[in-house]
Design a protein around this motif. Sequence first.
Motif, PDB file in Angstrom:
ATOM      1  N   LEU A 105       0.936  -0.993  -0.174  1.00  0.00           N
ATOM      2  CA  LEU A 105       0.030  -0.165   0.149  1.00  0.00           C
ATOM      3  C   LEU A 105       0.908   1.345   0.025  1.00  0.00           C
ATOM      4  O   LEU A 105       0.540   2.279  -0.695  1.00  0.00           O
ATOM      5  CB  LEU A 105      -0.801   0.078   1.370  1.00  0.00           C
ATOM      6  CG  LEU A 105      -2.216  -0.924   1.270  1.00  0.00           C
ATOM      7  CD1 LEU A 105      -1.912  -2.403   1.509  1.00  0.00           C
ATOM      8  CD2 LEU A 105      -3.288  -0.389   2.211  1.00  0.00           C
ATOM      9  N   HIS A 106       2.225   1.176   0.680  1.00  0.00           N
ATOM     10  CA  HIS A 106       2.734   2.522   0.830  1.00  0.00           C
ATOM     11  C   HIS A 106       3.387   2.679  -0.424  1.00  0.00           C
ATOM     12  O   HIS A 106       3.368   3.784  -0.992  1.00  0.00           O
ATOM     13  CB  HIS A 106       4.072   2.174   1.856  1.00  0.00           C
ATOM     14  CG  HIS A 106       3.313   1.710   3.286  1.00  0.00           C
ATOM     15  ND1 HIS A 106       4.371   1.325   3.995  1.00  0.00           N
ATOM     16  CD2 HIS A 106       2.431   1.822   3.849  1.00  0.00           C
ATOM     17  CE1 HIS A 106       3.852   0.962   5.037  1.00  0.00           C
ATOM     18  NE2 HIS A 106       2.503   1.074   5.079  1.00  0.00           N
ATOM     19  N   THR A 107       3.829   1.762  -1.228  1.00  0.00           N
ATOM     20  CA  THR A 107       4.360   1.934  -2.398  1.00  0.00           C
ATOM     21  C   THR A 107       3.297   2.474  -3.547  1.00  0.00           C
ATOM     22  O   THR A 107       3.567   3.234  -4.484  1.00  0.00           O
ATOM     23  CB  THR A 107       4.744   0.483  -3.107  1.00  0.00           C
ATOM     24  OG1 THR A 107       5.970   0.119  -2.153  1.00  0.00           O
ATOM     25  CG2 THR A 107       5.376   0.537  -4.366  1.00  0.00           C
ATOM     26  N   THR A 108       2.259   1.808  -3.420  1.00  0.00           N
ATOM     27  CA  THR A 108       1.139   2.187  -4.541  1.00  0.00           C
ATOM     28  C   THR A 108       0.842   3.571  -4.196  1.00  0.00           C
ATOM     29  O   THR A 108       0.577   4.440  -4.979  1.00  0.00           O
ATOM     30  CB  THR A 108      -0.119   1.456  -4.233  1.00  0.00           C
ATOM     31  OG1 THR A 108       0.266  -0.035  -4.496  1.00  0.00           O
ATOM     32  CG2 THR A 108      -1.036   1.804  -4.819  1.00  0.00           C
ATOM     33  N   MET A 109       0.503   4.013  -2.727  1.00  0.00           N
ATOM     34  CA  MET A 109       0.275   5.452  -2.442  1.00  0.00           C
ATOM     35  C   MET A 109       1.142   6.541  -2.781  1.00  0.00           C
ATOM     36  O   MET A 109       0.875   7.572  -3.278  1.00  0.00           O
ATOM     37  CB  MET A 109       0.055   5.554  -1.083  1.00  0.00           C
ATOM     38  CG  MET A 109      -1.173   4.725  -0.705  1.00  0.00           C
ATOM     39  SD  MET A 109      -1.810   4.735   1.297  1.00  0.00           S
ATOM     40  CE  MET A 109      -0.378   4.536   2.141  1.00  0.00           C
TER      41      MET A 109
END
Length: 396
Positions: A105-109
């Motif tokens: 999720l961090h990478t995507t955000m």
Amino acid sequence: MSFIESAQDMRDELEQLRHSLHTTPELGLHLPRTQEKVLAALEGLPLEIKTGSALSSVTAVLRGGRPGPAVLLRGDMDALPVAEKNDLSYVSQLPGQMHACGHDLHTTMLAGAAHLLSARREELAGDVIFMFQPGEEGHEGAKYMIEEGVLDAAGARPVAAYGMHVVSAMLPPGLFASRPGPIMAAADTFRVTVRGRGGHGSSPHRSLDPIQAGCEMVGALQTMVTRTFDVFDPVVVTVGSFHGGSADNVIPDEAKFEATVRTFSKENRTLVKRRLVEVVQGIAAAHGLQAEPSFGMGYPVTVNDGSEADFVGRTADELFGPGRYFVSPQPVMGSEDFSYVLENVPGAFVFLGACPADRDPATAPYNHSPEAIFDDSVLPDGAALYAQLAYARLSA
């Protein structure tokens, strides 16, 4: 359109990227498939991109349309050696590996924030560094990226740095939390080898039993913590590994145990090392054995700059309205290598609740659990806050 409206329009793309990352989790510093997916997600944006040498990092710089300072946004990319137990359409396809801590999720955000800010590049009064980092889970990826120049990627040190972390429990979905000062603990490892003299289990008086002495040490360490350290500057010592012996009727020559040590101040981090050694060596001497202690120094305390933490709160209130951000009354005993960034740049680390709406945050499986589930609905919120923090900080 506001960043949150633009991020909501990207929701399908964000979910597709997150699911793709989740199906192929990679461990440690070398994440070739993850790096490839990040580069593909950034393709076509007006970014200056550099990949790492010692690790599969991606550093991307967005030059604003007007001169000004730089701001850094960080997202970690690595997974954990955990066998996933969830029934999801995008479950991990790699046995024994899982994005159990939400780094997908961090990478995507962060990739979403790069799109949001690129669309408004001409309005930016300065530059944005996007730090896509491998090796957060115990591999010091942030330190490697700093050594390879991520903090100077824009030509000058950033004036502020922001990181974000989702949680699968503890907070309801979409709620942000942070605080000034220490927000996550330092994490060190204490290892002890207790050396005695082996013998027959029926005649312990003819031996020097390292297991009995080691067990006494484990209990004494807990008492030492409660009688040495102020509860308002907490210290945690947890023995998570104890090994000794090979049969029920054999007293071994040695026993070994390992503990994680968590602290929130430099003073206690120094003092606890000395006291741990004193306790185990004192008990060993009392039983006529030897104790050989050693330390592995882990991540330092993650300390939020007070002004930057307040800025995160104001920015979240302005973007989402009141009620979506709160000041955490206490720090978290987990550790983070974003601490290395915050030792060099004033900034703040913020948590984002990603517990599915049909689960109770108080009882849902927490990060690192093979049953942890993170709600996709928070992806636009995280991307929007990343973008708004950089945009507003450069406009300050």
